[in-house]
Write an enzyme that holds these catalytic residues in place. Structure first.
Site, PDB file in Angstrom:
ATOM      1  N   ASP A   1       0.821  -1.207   0.000  1.00 53.02           N
ATOM      2  CA  ASP A   1       0.000   0.000   0.000  1.00 53.02           C
ATOM      3  C   ASP A   1       0.857   1.260   0.000  1.00 53.02           C
ATOM      4  O   ASP A   1       0.499   2.254  -0.641  1.00 53.02           O
ATOM      5  CB  ASP A   1      -0.988  -0.001   1.174  1.00 53.02           C
ATOM      6  N   CYS A   2       1.993   1.243   0.686  1.00 54.28           N
ATOM      7  CA  CYS A   2       2.895   2.396   0.643  1.00 54.28           C
ATOM      8  C   CYS A   2       3.447   2.592  -0.770  1.00 54.28           C
ATOM      9  O   CYS A   2       3.607   3.726  -1.238  1.00 54.28           O
ATOM     10  CB  CYS A   2       4.044   2.216   1.625  1.00 54.28           C
TER      11      CYS A   2
END
Length: 352
Positions: free
Chosen positions: A277-278
């Protein structure tokens, strides 16, 4: 009383400044960390897993030990914090009722026999990878917690009277107090220390990349680029410079590591552990900036680096279409039935 756009009324600002000045003048006399522990003590005398959590034996024992190490007497601390904490411990079965992780820390400190801890034989790490319970199949943070624990369990002939370093650093110290591995850990201790006006705190790792990527998307959506151009440019540079540009060194797959080139971590480039997700949020920022004037937000990211990001994301997608956070999911769900941690769940394997 209305809200002032300049930050409050004069008497309110004066009160804040007086508190800051008092902290500054007494920063070497006051035991800031122990004071912070008092603030988060529950009314029943115990401590929870977080500042709003109910009291648990694991957290209460560790907080009590920390206060004693910081110099508080047996009944010391504000409002008899140590005495109240000890009473909670004794009323709930004593320190021996602590969870398995707590028993490990008590054994490391020399106040509990290793024989009372759950067995963590280091031989577990040399099993063939086809073994259904091999650590390679564990969630990365579960694996990285039990790896130094099993090493220390195998080195049970040492005792410490003080302990301020995390498990991996401690394992390196036990192996060689003068070795390069320990010195490298020592050099990064400051990264985990956060000094605030209310005391000294320790963090597992920061969230710089995650926070920056979300803040930048909000700023871009505000359509205020003409006013906040320098802020956007600096944020853009931070995101570009924070991308992981190399895979882990050496034969990283034999060390159960996944590819990381092209990814973004939760905190900074040095952290090194890819997070899906980062990576997605940071790549989204770079794509948004690529459609904005370079004279305002700086040069766009090279396409090759964006391709590397896509490659990492695709490598983390499972056959069912979902994406895992850190490493590819694939271990059997029944491994969660063997979870040795009494107060956390769904942490043995990686999930989509």
């Amino acid at each position: 009383m209305g809200v002032r756009s300049d930050g409050g009324f004069p008497e309110e600002r004066a009160e804040v400044e007086a508190a800051r000045e008092n902290f500054w003048k007494n920063r070497f006399q006051a035991r800031c960390s122990s004071d912070l522990l008092w603030q988060f003590q529950n009314e029943d005398g115990g401590w929870g897993l977080h500042i709003e959590g109910h009291s648990t034996m694991f957290c209460t024992v560790l907080n009590y030990i920390c206060m004693r190490i910081l110099g508080q007497g047996r009944d010391g601390g504000r409002d008899n914090a140590c005495e109240r904490g000890r009473k909670w411990i004794l009323d709930h079965g004593g320190a021996t009722a602590i969870s398995s992780w707590g028993k490990t820390w008590l054994s490391i400190l020399g106040v509990y026999e290793w024989d009372g801890s759950n067995p963590m034989p280091p031989e577990f790490w040399v099993f063939p990878t086809i073994f259904p319970m091999h650590p390679a199949k564990m969630f990365c943070y579960c694996r990285l917690t039990y790896m130094p624990m099993s090493y220390l369990y195998g080195k049970r002939d040492f005792v410490l009277t003080q302990l301020e370093q995390p498990l991996c650093m401690l394992a390196c110290w036990v192996e060689d107090p003068n070795g390069d591995a320990f010195k490298k850990h020592l050099a990064r201790v400051a990264d985990y220390v956060w000094v605030g006006e209310d005391g000294i705190k320790m963090q597992s790792f920061g969230s710089q990349v995650w926070d920056t990527s979300l803040v930048l998307q909000g700023l871009i959506a505000s359509n205020l680029s003409d006013e906040i151009g320098p802020t956007l440019k600096e944020g853009h540079n931070f995101i570009k410079n924070s991308q992981v540009t190399e895979n882990p060194p050496g034969d990283f797959k034999s060390m159960f590591r996944h590819i990381s080139k092209g990814s973004w971590t939760f905190s900074d480039k040095d952290h090194g552990w890819q997070v899906s997700d980062c990576t997605a949020e940071s790549m989204k920022c770079c794509l948004l900036f690529s459609m904005m004037p370079a004279q305002v937000v700086g040069e766009k990211m090279e396409p090759k680096k964006l391709y590397d990001s896509v490659n990492v994301l695709l490598s983390l997608q499972s056959k069912n279409g979902g994406l895992s956070a850190w490493e590819p999911a694939g271990a059997r769900l029944w491994l969660e039935w063997l979870n040795p941690v009494e107060f956390l769940e769904d942490l043995v394997i990686e999930h989509e």
